[in-house]
Motif scaffolding. Structure first.
Motif, mmCIF file in Angstrom:
data_model
loop_
_atom_site.group_PDB
_atom_site.id
_atom_site.type_symbol
_atom_site.label_atom_id
_atom_site.label_comp_id
_atom_site.label_asym_id
_atom_site.label_seq_id
_atom_site.Cartn_x
_atom_site.Cartn_y
_atom_site.Cartn_z
ATOM 1 N N ALA A 124 -0.591 -4.161 -8.272
ATOM 2 C CA ALA A 124 -0.045 -3.475 -7.103
ATOM 3 C C ALA A 124 -1.149 -2.826 -6.274
ATOM 4 N N CYS A 125 -2.195 -2.357 -6.940
ATOM 5 C CA CYS A 125 -3.359 -1.755 -6.265
ATOM 6 C C CYS A 125 -4.619 -2.207 -6.994
ATOM 7 N N LYS A 184 8.791 4.562 -3.029
ATOM 8 C CA LYS A 184 7.537 5.083 -3.591
ATOM 9 C C LYS A 184 7.857 6.045 -4.736
ATOM 10 N N GLY A 185 7.137 5.905 -5.849
ATOM 11 C CA GLY A 185 7.380 6.776 -6.990
ATOM 12 C C GLY A 185 6.182 6.823 -7.917
ATOM 13 N N GLU A 230 12.087 2.774 7.741
ATOM 14 C CA GLU A 230 10.855 1.992 7.680
ATOM 15 C C GLU A 230 9.701 2.736 7.042
ATOM 16 N N LYS A 231 9.772 4.087 6.986
ATOM 17 C CA LYS A 231 8.668 4.878 6.457
ATOM 18 C C LYS A 231 8.748 5.099 4.947
ATOM 19 N N ASP A 232 9.892 4.799 4.340
ATOM 20 C CA ASP A 232 10.012 5.085 2.906
ATOM 21 C C ASP A 232 10.649 3.961 2.097
ATOM 22 N N ASP A 261 0.845 -1.192 0.000
ATOM 23 C CA ASP A 261 0.000 0.000 0.000
ATOM 24 C C ASP A 261 0.884 1.247 0.000
ATOM 25 N N PRO A 262 0.922 2.001 -1.103
ATOM 26 C CA PRO A 262 1.799 3.183 -1.152
ATOM 27 C C PRO A 262 1.392 4.276 -0.170
ATOM 28 N N ASP A 263 0.124 4.279 0.261
ATOM 29 C CA ASP A 263 -0.320 5.290 1.224
ATOM 30 C C ASP A 263 0.351 5.129 2.579
#
Length: 355
Positions: A320-321, A221-222, A139-141, A122-124
């Motif tokens: 992915a989503c 994330k990108g 861990e956050k990115d 989940d990219p969010d």
């Protein structure tokens, strides 16, 4: 009166339809803007837009969605498509640290193949890496996967076998061999099923006895605007709704031949009073090949159009989503762009007043 009705019908056709001729397509430009047609109020209003605009979901599966977006201009539909392709974020492999690679695949090619593997996460729940922290990760990115595999001979292979899958162990390196390595508190935040490659059978490389691969990858994330590997869709496309008008009754053998000029299911041949007659039942299925225009005895019995403001969208996710999530995120991004544009206009007006 007949002339006025005919003229009104012609104007309505120009405003709302794209005309498909034998050797080209006419009336492709939008013309329903204020003042272009006498007697028509084409000024934009929110009230008229709300009354006309509609979204109908036709099909929704695990990986794709087909829906109709009705009552908008092509520019808005295309903006929506481009946002789906290039601006909805996902997670993808960005850095590959290769410790050992004795396979026949070069390091650069191996890294490229790894980068294109769709990652289910989940990219969010993750942040974009900032410019100042590109060399760092947390861990956050960042998501970390490791791959350690070595090919050996299979001591239990059948005598005389020539099948590599039987002769060797770990001869095929697939995404199932990637192991998620939680960092920080990620193990508490996600289950193993929430962070993984979308498919576990994507072939990465082939090995033979003595060859091995040992590496670590970082996923970040990108958006697809930066690199195609971040694009969340396999395809995101739209087409205008076809419209088929029979100008004269098509009977007998001509009806059968007319049905064969279109995709299956578009034209129904039914028997009325003992006579076969063609009837348009589902123009949506037509591919607009214009095959009917090749037949001199049929072309004058049919007119082919596309409805200008009726867009049929097809969105296929990489996995992915979910596709419905991608569509809703694209709507939010389009809304944000509109709000940012309005803020820029207000700011420029304030600047002009100060001058």
């Amino acid at each position: 009166p007949d002339n006025s009705i005919s003229m009104a019908g012609k104007v309505e056709e120009l405003r709302t339809r794209v005309d498909m001729k034998t050797h080209g397509v006419e009336n492709t430009a939008t013309t329903d803007y204020p003042g272009n047609y006498e007697g028509y109020d084409d000024s934009w209003s929110m009230k008229k837009f709300k009354k006309k605009f509609r979204v109908d979901v036709v099909r929704l599966t695990e990986n794709d969605v087909e829906f109709d977006m009705i009552g908008i201009d092509a520019s808005i539909a295309n903006a929506f498509r481009r946002i789906l392709l290039a601006e909805v974020p996902t997670m993808a492999i960005e850095k590959v640290f290769i410790y050992n690679n004795t396979s026949v695949i070069q390091d650069e090619v191996l890294a490229h193949r790894l980068g294109l593997i769709p990652i289910y996460a989940d990219p969010d729940k993750f942040d974009f890496q900032s410019g100042s922290s590109k060399g760092e990760f947390g861990e956050k990115d960042t998501i970390v996967f490791t791959l350690n595999i070595k090919c050996t001979k299979n001591p239990r292979s059948a005598r005389g076998s020539t099948d590599p899958d039987d002769l060797y162990l770990h001869s095929k390196v697939t995404t199932a061999d990637l192991r998620w390595t939680p960092i920080g508190k990620q193990a508490e935040m996600f289950s193993p099923n929430q962070v993984r490659p979308v498919h576990d059978d994507i072939l990465i490389a082939k090995l033979r006895p003595g060859q091995e691969i040992s590496l670590k990858v970082h996923c970040v994330k990108g958006i697809g605007q930066d690199h195609a590997k971040f694009s969340p869709v396999c395809t995101a496309s739209y087409r205008l709704l076809p419209e088929i008008v029979l100008t004269t009754p098509v009977l007998g053998d001509r009806a059968e031949r007319l049905a064969k000029c279109f995709s299956p299911g578009v034209i129904l041949v039914e028997e009325i009073d003992g006579m076969k007659q063609a009837k348009v039942v589902n123009p949506r299925l037509d591919t607009c090949s214009r095959e009917v225009m090749r037949h001199e005895d049929l072309r004058d019995s049919v007119r082919l159009f596309r409805v200008r403001d009726h867009f049929i969208f097809s969105v296929e996710s990489t996995g992915a989503c979910p596709p419905e999530v991608l569509v809703s995120q694209a709507v939010l991004l389009l809304e944000k762009k509109c709000n940012d544009f309005l803020l820029e206009i207000d700011a420029s007006e304030i600047t002009e007043d100060e001058k």
